[in-house]
Design an enzyme around this catalytic site. Structure first.
Site, PDB file in Angstrom:
ATOM      1  N   ASP A 172      11.630  -1.211   9.918  1.00  0.00           N
ATOM      2  CA  ASP A 172      12.394  -0.142   9.271  1.00  0.00           C
ATOM      3  C   ASP A 172      12.281   1.138  10.089  1.00  0.00           C
ATOM      4  OD1 ASP A 172      13.376   1.619   6.996  1.00  0.00           O
ATOM      5  OD2 ASP A 172      13.200  -0.257   5.899  1.00  0.00           O
ATOM      6  N   HIS A 232      12.714   6.080   4.666  1.00  0.00           N
ATOM      7  CA  HIS A 232      13.115   4.781   4.133  1.00  0.00           C
ATOM      8  C   HIS A 232      12.017   3.724   4.281  1.00  0.00           C
ATOM      9  CE1 HIS A 232      15.726   1.129   3.927  1.00  0.00           C
ATOM     10  NE2 HIS A 232      16.501   1.893   3.180  1.00  0.00           N
ATOM     11  N   SER A 408      18.324  -2.226  -0.398  1.00  0.00           N
ATOM     12  CA  SER A 408      17.108  -1.901   0.342  1.00  0.00           C
ATOM     13  C   SER A 408      15.880  -1.925  -0.561  1.00  0.00           C
ATOM     14  CB  SER A 408      17.213  -0.507   0.967  1.00  0.00           C
ATOM     15  OG  SER A 408      17.947  -0.522   2.151  1.00  0.00           O
TER      16      SER A 408
END
Length: 540
Positions: A172, A232, A408
């Protein structure tokens, strides 16, 4: 405190990232249907009551008569009592016909104590151990983990596995320091090859710290990304494996698993597919030219990112390498509300692709669908997925918590479930893990007409199945009705699930559902549940 399914949630950016260029597809902000109400998380249900008669007191008739009279006085359906077993202190454990909670349970115990021969009557509740963590946001915010038709039922799963001995690679944006993650984080690697994109002054290196993915006027002019960094990777890591039972924040799905941060996305939320492929291969323990050997290979890899189009060959090769080594690769289905066959890596061979469901258990409005493996809670505009974050606007700041929604968020929940299955059945390969998840998944109770693959993952059932057990047994009221009409219902294909207050309860069978709710008999619902399944309790 009464909570609702429309839990207040600050809607943070939580969409699946896109690759080269890597953009965020935001969840649909125009969704306006009301979210369903939920009972209090603290409103426990039980089908057991403990009764103690006073020493030397002679009940007015036999104990059975006392129980029958009390059940009648309570005015509660399903309150008929039968002795189950003696217990400590001369008390007796009684069983009710169905689980009772709230006012119904209080009415029954009050009716029992009205008999002068009864010293006390109290619910026989389930005491919790570390299986239900003391992290304050677990009860307050983490609806996606609760044992509820829209949740994952994690307390039951944690009684059997917590992910100990497993490593989840989060491929990520990298990771930031966080007290709910640090104890579980292993040394990772940074595969962002373009120095400007990496914002760390170099290419590949051994520091997977997220330097911020906010847009850059030169690198990505007119970017649709928000002006601030998303953090994220920190968010997805927390969903998968935030430390549980530490008295702070949240719990991850696999709270005892280790996190292997692999940075492949940098400025503007952009990352080259070749870097992603290198990160996947390295995470799995394969040799990657230009990078040192990975001393702690992952047992499951999470990819909450995507790009429209066919699966790139270099990425497919890396996934093949990982799966060949027995490593499960879990990927977000994408947030474009189209068939997942149009998005990579969801359309790569061998992956476990994950669609997102909302707080009602329905397919989320933003989620890709159809060509997916399973689904998991991904949140919605009323109730996001609560996880670890960072309060830095552009560069890393203080550790924080955040809410988001998107596929996600759904993918790392499944990656955590994979870690539980692998702990429980370490001999399984990637195909065996996939089978454990898909054969025990349940239909989305709020509906998923375009297709959610095998359905919503059910971690406890997957763990039981992986160990060779049968997770789909029937009991009590539902079991008795199934015994009478089993020719019509077929075999059970899910475990029994109850709303937070203990009613209504549902169990899925081959051709429909048996539902029971307080004050009503168990009844058969052929076909699908109503989209607003939580209203079944008040249905005629």
């Amino acid at each position: 405190m009464t909570s609702t399914r429309s839990t207040a949630a600050a809607l943070a950016l939580a969409a699946a990232l896109a690759l080269a260029p890597l953009a965020v597809a935001a969840a649909d902000p125009g969704q306006t249907a009301p979210a369903p109400a939920a009972a209090s998380a603290g409103s426990a249900a039980t089908d057991r009551v403990v009764v103690k008669f006073r020493d030397g007191a002679a009940p007015g008739g036999s104990p059975g008569a006392v129980y029958g009279q009390a059940a009648a006085r309570s005015g509660t359906a399903g309150a008929q009592l039968a002795e189950a077993a003696p217990t400590a202190g001369g008390a007796t454990v009684l069983r009710t016909e169905e689980k009772l909670a709230g006012a119904d349970l209080e009415a029954l115990t009050t009716a029992l104590e009205q008999d002068p021969a009864v010293e006390y009557a109290e619910p026989d509740l389930l005491a919790t151990t570390a299986a239900e963590p003391d992290d304050p946001s677990y009860r307050a915010r983490q609806w996606s983990l609760w044992d509820d038709p829209a949740g994952l039922g994690m307390p039951l799963a944690w009684e059997r596995a917590t992910g100990a001995g497993q490593t989840i690679a989060i491929v990520d944006t990298g990771i930031t320091a966080h007290p709910d993650l640090d104890a579980n984080v292993l040394p990772g690697y940074d595969f962002v090859s373009a120095a400007p994109n990496g914002r760390d002054g170099n290419g590949w290196d051994a520091d997977p710290t997220d330097a911020g993915d906010h847009p850059d006027a030169v690198l990505c002019p007119n970017s649709p990304m928000p002006a601030t960094s998303t953090w994220h990777g920190t968010q997805t890591a927390g969903i998968a494996a935030a430390e549980g039972g530490n008295g702070i924040g949240i719990s991850g799905v696999a709270p005892a698993a280790k996190i292997l941060p692999v940075r492949v996305v940098g400025a503007c939320s952009q990352g080259y597919i070749s870097d992603v492929a290198a990160g996947v291969a390295w995470a799995a323990g394969a040799a990657v030219p230009g990078a040192p050997a990975n001393p702690t290979p992952a047992t499951v890899i999470n990819l909450s990112l995507g790009v429209v189009g066919q699966c790139p060959p270099v990425l497919q090769s890396a996934i093949d390498e990982a799966v060949g080594r027995g490593v499960s690769v879990v990927v977000a289905a994408g947030n474009n509300a189209v068939d997942a066959a149009r998005s990579a890596p969801a359309n790569c061979a061998g992956v476990i692709s994950v669609a997102a469901t909302d707080v009602s258990g329905a397919l989320a409005s933003y989620s890709n669908f159809g060509s997916v493996t399973v689904a998991a809670p991904g949140g919605d505009p009323w109730a996001g997925i609560h996880s670890t974050g960072n309060d830095g606007a552009k560069e890393p700041g203080a550790a924080s918590y955040t809410d988001g929604n998107g596929t996600s968020m759904a993918a790392p929940a499944v990656a955590g479930a994979v870690a539980l299955v692998r702990q429980a059945a370490p001999g399984l390969d990637a195909n065996g893990v996939r089978a454990a998840l898909t054969t025990t998944a349940r239909q989305a109770p709020g509906g998923c007409a375009p297709g959610c693959g095998a359905g919503i993952v059910d971690p406890v059932s997957a763990v039981i199945a992986a160990q060779g057990g049968n997770p789909f047994t029937t009991r009590d009221v539902i079991g008795r009705l199934h015994g009478r009409i089993g020719a019509s219902t077929g075999k059970p294909v899910s475990r029994e699930l109850c709303a937070l207050g203990g009613s209504p309860c549902f169990q899925e069978f081959e051709t429909g559902w048996i539902v029971r709710s307080s004050g009503q008999e168990a009844r058969w619902i052929p076909g699908a549940l109503p989209a607003q399944w939580w209203t079944v309790a008040s249905a005629g």
